[in-house]
Write a protein that holds these residues in place. Structure first.
Motif: not given
Length: 288
Positions: A12, A16-18, A20-22, A24, A26, A38
């Motif tokens: 990845s 754009d990886s787990e 990074d998503r976990d 992130a 807002t 997570s």
């Protein structure tokens, strides 16, 4: 296929990886960020301290004018749980080369009261703007090749290495057999842990993932003959350089356990033999 090879086959990208998503966050309003912590980064039922530090580090990167954590110190006040959380940041000072901010992560307890879980103070800069001059007596740890080290699935009975949990599935962690006596019932007593480290999806390391790396290995307390949860009280990380692509090498040592507390000093080295991060943490241990 070794874990490292399969990770690189499924690589990845940063952003754009787990991970990074976990991590992130807002932005709800200036200085206030929402996140859903997570369950994938837990040890037993507690959220890993390095993952939490990366979450707060990402919020501060958005709040401050500089992109990279240079030094970040965290005090862990109460154990975080998977689920909704709020990060509140404050800009303390901004300068030409460094900016400083503080951040806290909050969750609600079972009675509906807001509880502060972790508080950090950090200084940020631009790692790409640092001079190339390096003068050091530090040397990379001597660790056998990755295929001669051991992961969570390599215990003799085929079960995960004792103490592993959800976070183990998200890491490429290969432990130096010289620091694995605890897993075989024969701890060395030396208080050392060494390993190759990466993310399981092959994402290369960056400054934020270094905040995870320093707290991702099994506790050195295991090699001192102790077991059970070793919660972090305070953790300070110095990020020294942007890591080169490839797996990292991590060495952690404990020299003093007293009064139910120990320190852990970590060094993180990249594939170019550069010392890219250092840390010290104070942790509690269960005696007896």
């Amino acid at each position: 296929m070794p874990e490292a090879a399969s990770a690189h086959a499924l690589r990845s990208r940063i952003g754009d990886s787990e991970f990074d998503r976990d991590t992130a966050v807002t932005r709800r309003e200036p200085g206030v960020y929402d996140i859903d912590l997570s369950a994938g980064w837990t040890i037993i039922s507690a959220v890993n301290g390095g993952y939490l530090l990366a979450v707060l580090g990402r919020a501060l990167a958005d709040a401050l004018p500089h992109p990279d954590p240079f030094t970040i110190s965290a005090h862990y006040l109460t154990a975080s749980r998977p689920g909704p959380a709020v990060v509140r940041t404050d800009v303390v000072r901004t300068g030409r080369t460094l900016s400083t901010g503080q951040a806290s992560l909050f969750q609600y307890d079972d009675e509906g009261h807001e509880v502060e879980r972790i508080r950090v103070l950090a200084s940020y800069g631009d790692l790409d703007g640092l001079p190339d001059d390096v003068r050091t007596t530090a040397t990379p740890p001597e660790i056998p090749p990755i295929d001669q080290c051991f992961g969570a699935s390599d215990s003799p009975d085929g079960a995960p290495v004792p103490g592993s949990s959800a976070i183990a599935d998200r890491l490429m962690l290969r432990l130096d057999p010289g620091t694995l006596g605890w897993a075989l019932g024969a701890p060395s007593g030396r208080g050392e842990m060494r390993a190759w480290f990466g993310l399981a999806d092959g994402r290369d390391a960056d400054p934020l993932s270094l905040l995870l790396a320093v707290d991702a290995l099994p506790p050195t307390a295991f090699e001192l003959g102790l077991s059970g949860w070793v919660p972090t009280v305070e953790l300070t990380v110095h990020v020294r350089a942007r890591p080169a692509p490839g797996p990292l090498r991590i060495a952690i040592t404990t020299r003093n356990l007293a009064g139910g507390f120990l320190e852990e000093d970590a060094e993180v080295w990249d594939s170019a033999d550069r010392l890219v991060a250092q840390s010290r943490q104070l942790a509690r241990v269960r005696l007896g």
